[in-house]
Design an enzyme around this catalytic site. Structure first.
Site, PDB file in Angstrom:
ATOM      1  N   ARG A 102     -63.048 -79.678  11.993  1.00 45.01           N
ATOM      2  CA  ARG A 102     -63.534 -79.899  12.951  1.00 45.01           C
ATOM      3  C   ARG A 102     -64.239 -81.335  13.399  1.00 45.01           C
ATOM      4  O   ARG A 102     -64.869 -81.683  14.273  1.00 45.01           O
ATOM      5  CB  ARG A 102     -64.684 -79.418  12.932  1.00 45.01           C
ATOM      6  CG  ARG A 102     -64.683 -77.419  13.381  1.00 45.01           C
ATOM      7  CD  ARG A 102     -65.546 -76.823  12.337  1.00 45.01           C
ATOM      8  NE  ARG A 102     -65.887 -76.106  11.342  1.00 45.01           N
ATOM      9  CZ  ARG A 102     -66.094 -75.642  10.603  1.00 45.01           C
ATOM     10  NH1 ARG A 102     -67.263 -74.545  11.305  1.00 45.01           N
ATOM     11  NH2 ARG A 102     -66.511 -75.325   9.572  1.00 45.01           N
TER      12      ARG A 102
ATOM     13  N   HIS B  48     -58.725 -76.099  14.489  1.00 45.63           N
ATOM     14  CA  HIS B  48     -59.789 -76.056  15.335  1.00 45.63           C
ATOM     15  C   HIS B  48     -59.568 -76.512  16.501  1.00 45.63           C
ATOM     16  O   HIS B  48     -59.663 -76.019  18.053  1.00 45.63           O
ATOM     17  CB  HIS B  48     -61.023 -76.739  14.959  1.00 45.63           C
ATOM     18  CG  HIS B  48     -61.961 -76.860  14.984  1.00 45.63           C
ATOM     19  ND1 HIS B  48     -62.516 -76.196  15.850  1.00 45.63           N
ATOM     20  CD2 HIS B  48     -62.508 -77.804  16.330  1.00 45.63           C
ATOM     21  CE1 HIS B  48     -63.849 -76.042  16.888  1.00 45.63           C
ATOM     22  NE2 HIS B  48     -63.362 -76.854  17.204  1.00 45.63           N
TER      23      HIS B  48
ATOM     24  N   ASP C 204     -68.248 -70.859  23.910  1.00 46.66           N
ATOM     25  CA  ASP C 204     -68.034 -72.362  23.927  1.00 46.66           C
ATOM     26  C   ASP C 204     -66.997 -72.472  24.845  1.00 46.66           C
ATOM     27  O   ASP C 204     -65.840 -72.111  25.302  1.00 46.66           O
ATOM     28  CB  ASP C 204     -68.439 -73.242  22.555  1.00 46.66           C
ATOM     29  CG  ASP C 204     -67.488 -73.101  21.819  1.00 46.66           C
ATOM     30  OD1 ASP C 204     -66.414 -72.760  21.950  1.00 46.66           O
ATOM     31  OD2 ASP C 204     -68.586 -72.949  20.478  1.00 46.66           O
TER      32      ASP C 204
ATOM     33  N   LYS D  35     -72.502 -73.063  25.379  1.00 49.45           N
ATOM     34  CA  LYS D  35     -73.289 -73.617  23.670  1.00 49.45           C
ATOM     35  C   LYS D  35     -72.995 -74.893  23.932  1.00 49.45           C
ATOM     36  O   LYS D  35     -72.110 -75.717  24.120  1.00 49.45           O
ATOM     37  CB  LYS D  35     -71.674 -73.356  21.948  1.00 49.45           C
ATOM     38  CG  LYS D  35     -72.667 -72.988  20.870  1.00 49.45           C
ATOM     39  CD  LYS D  35     -71.585 -72.422  20.388  1.00 49.45           C
ATOM     40  CE  LYS D  35     -70.766 -73.740  19.682  1.00 49.45           C
ATOM     41  NZ  LYS D  35     -70.066 -73.467  18.742  1.00 49.45           N
TER      42      LYS D  35
ATOM     43  N   ARG E  64     -74.616 -77.362  20.281  1.00 48.20           N
ATOM     44  CA  ARG E  64     -74.716 -77.974  19.239  1.00 48.20           C
ATOM     45  C   ARG E  64     -75.577 -79.136  19.160  1.00 48.20           C
ATOM     46  O   ARG E  64     -75.558 -80.197  19.424  1.00 48.20           O
ATOM     47  CB  ARG E  64     -73.968 -77.692  18.355  1.00 48.20           C
ATOM     48  CG  ARG E  64     -73.727 -77.462  16.827  1.00 48.20           C
ATOM     49  CD  ARG E  64     -72.712 -77.453  16.278  1.00 48.20           C
ATOM     50  NE  ARG E  64     -72.100 -76.594  16.277  1.00 48.20           N
ATOM     51  CZ  ARG E  64     -71.731 -75.219  14.965  1.00 48.20           C
ATOM     52  NH1 ARG E  64     -73.318 -75.305  14.649  1.00 48.20           N
ATOM     53  NH2 ARG E  64     -71.493 -74.335  15.019  1.00 48.20           N
TER      54      ARG E  64
ATOM     55  N   ASP F  57     -64.044 -66.223  18.437  1.00 52.05           N
ATOM     56  CA  ASP F  57     -63.504 -67.872  18.276  1.00 52.05           C
ATOM     57  C   ASP F  57     -62.989 -67.960  17.302  1.00 52.05           C
ATOM     58  O   ASP F  57     -62.465 -67.079  16.359  1.00 52.05           O
ATOM     59  CB  ASP F  57     -65.537 -67.980  17.629  1.00 52.05           C
ATOM     60  CG  ASP F  57     -65.800 -69.695  18.202  1.00 52.05           C
ATOM     61  OD1 ASP F  57     -65.033 -69.834  17.895  1.00 52.05           O
ATOM     62  OD2 ASP F  57     -66.999 -70.023  17.758  1.00 52.05           O
TER      63      ASP F  57
ATOM     64  N   GLY G 214     -72.364 -68.553  11.261  1.00 53.46           N
ATOM     65  CA  GLY G 214     -72.528 -67.335  11.952  1.00 53.46           C
ATOM     66  C   GLY G 214     -73.132 -67.002  13.285  1.00 53.46           C
ATOM     67  O   GLY G 214     -73.343 -66.663  13.783  1.00 53.46           O
ATOM     68  N   GLY G 215     -74.197 -68.530  12.994  1.00 55.17           N
ATOM     69  CA  GLY G 215     -74.805 -69.109  13.937  1.00 55.17           C
ATOM     70  C   GLY G 215     -74.695 -69.256  15.159  1.00 55.17           C
ATOM     71  O   GLY G 215     -75.245 -68.473  16.705  1.00 55.17           O
TER      72      GLY G 215
HETATM   73  C1  R5P Z   1     -67.405 -75.119  16.946  1.00 51.92           C
HETATM   74  O1  R5P Z   1     -66.812 -75.526  17.499  1.00 51.92           O
HETATM   75  C2  R5P Z   1     -66.458 -73.274  16.083  1.00 51.92           C
HETATM   76  O2  R5P Z   1     -65.448 -72.706  17.238  1.00 51.92           O
HETATM   77  C3  R5P Z   1     -67.032 -72.536  16.104  1.00 51.92           C
HETATM   78  O3  R5P Z   1     -68.269 -71.784  17.033  1.00 51.92           O
HETATM   79  C4  R5P Z   1     -68.500 -72.565  14.260  1.00 51.92           C
HETATM   80  O4  R5P Z   1     -67.556 -73.579  13.381  1.00 51.92           O
HETATM   81  C5  R5P Z   1     -69.039 -71.866  13.978  1.00 51.92           C
HETATM   82  O5  R5P Z   1     -69.795 -72.025  12.804  1.00 51.92           O
HETATM   83  P1  R5P Z   1     -70.882 -71.645  12.837  1.00 51.92           P
HETATM   84  O6  R5P Z   1     -71.125 -70.176  12.227  1.00 51.92           O
HETATM   85  O7  R5P Z   1     -71.655 -72.250  12.122  1.00 51.92           O
HETATM   86  O8  R5P Z   1     -72.252 -71.321  13.922  1.00 51.92           O
END
Ligand code: R5P
Length: 296
Positions: free
Chosen positions: A95, A129, A169, A192, A194, A219, A225-226
């Site tokens: 990421r 990713h 997202d 989404k 962040r 995803d 899990g946020g």
């Molecule tokens: C971010 O762009 C990835 O595709 C995932 O959505 C992200 O890494 C998920 O992380 P979390 O579960 O901490 O929200």
């Protein structure tokens, strides 16, 4: 033709064994040890000169330990004359494949550099990713898709009423759209954002056609899990009947699973790139099929 062998690293013992079995290749005799102070050691008990080794080692938590075990093994194997293909089902640091904020290091670039210095000649991973990250490596890289395996699992094991597939997202939406097409359900995308400093996730509340429907949130990674929690809350508020979460890499760190359950996510499914109770979709066939196509 070079003899091929599989080394199942400590982070991927089961998956590595299963890949070896599917390819009909022997497992390499080697040992990994972690000392009480956290240092790792690698001992090779086989001759590997002139051989091709598929080193299977995922890099989930403890991330740096698993990564360093990969580096130790690859360096030793290549110094002893093997051609090393790193098979890294979950590629950590993917990421951080660019400088998002001024001054940030490109961690994936450092990983690429380390692997090259340790003699890795090819990298095979699962659903990196972002494909852009592969450009940071100066040797051949391949990202195998686990989406067909996830779709097959969903078809055979999960029942949904009026399913809608949702990407939380824009970034991962192509992967999720591919899932929707293969699964044969409509595809929707949430927006989404962040916060680049705090990491906090917010989902824009667009009006979505989800009333009375079962929503499959797909995803690449579930970490805290946020993201999935915010997506699930958004669709449940709009009258969805059921929210399910499907991902490739189920890291589920901290209280991720409990927090998803609280957010009414009734079904949680991941592949086994990372081991875990919800990580039930096997990617060994997808990996073995790809490895079979590689020239020695
Ligand atoms: C971010 O762009 C990835 O595709 C995932 O959505 C992200 O890494 C998920 O992380 P979390 O579960 O901490 O929200």
């Amino acid at each position: 033709m070079a003899e091929k062998l599989v080394l199942a690293g400590p982070a991927s013992e089961e998956l590595g064994r299963s890949v070896a079995e599917k390819l009909g290749l022997p497992l390499l005799n080697a040992e990994f040890r972690v000392f009480p102070d956290g240092e790792s050691k690698f001992t090779l008990n086989d001759k590997v000169s002139g051989k091709s080794v598929f080193l299977v080692q995922s890099t989930y938590k403890p991330v740096d330990q698993h990564l360093f075990q990969l580096i130790l093994a690859s360096h030793h194997l290549s110094e002893d004359g093997a051609k090393v293909t790193a098979v890294v089902p979950y590629l950590a640091y993917a990421r951080q494949d660019k400088e998002f904020l001024p001054g940030e290091g490109v961690s994936l670039g450092t990983v690429a550099h380390l692997m090259r210095s340790a003699g890795v000649r090819r990298l095979v991973t699962v659903d990196i990713h972002s494909a852009e990250g592969l450009a940071l490596f100066s040797f051949p890289t391949y990202s195998v898709s686990a989406i067909p395996s996830l779709v097959a699992y969903a078809r055979d094991n999960l029942e949904f009423k009026d399913p809608v597939v949702i990407s939380p997202d824009f970034g991962g939406s192509k992967r999720t759209e591919a899932f929707a097409q293969l699964y044969g359900a409509p595809f929707l995308r949430l927006s989404k954002t962040r916060d680049k400093k705090s990491g906090e996730v917010a989902i824009q509340e667009d009006v979505l056609d989800v009333k009375g429907k079962d929503v499959l949130i797909v995803d690449d990674i579930i970490s805290t899990g946020g993201t999935v929690r915010a997506a699930s809350e958004a669709v449940m508020k709009q009258g969805a009947r059921h929210a399910a979460a499907l991902c490739v890499h189920g890291l589920f760190v901290g209280g991720a699973l409990e927090s998803l359950e609280k957010a009414s996510v009734k079904t949680i499914v991941s592949t086994n790139t990372v081991p875990g109770a919800h990580n039930v979709v096997d990617v060994s066939d997808a990996l073995a099929s790809h490895l079979r196509t590689l020239e020695e």
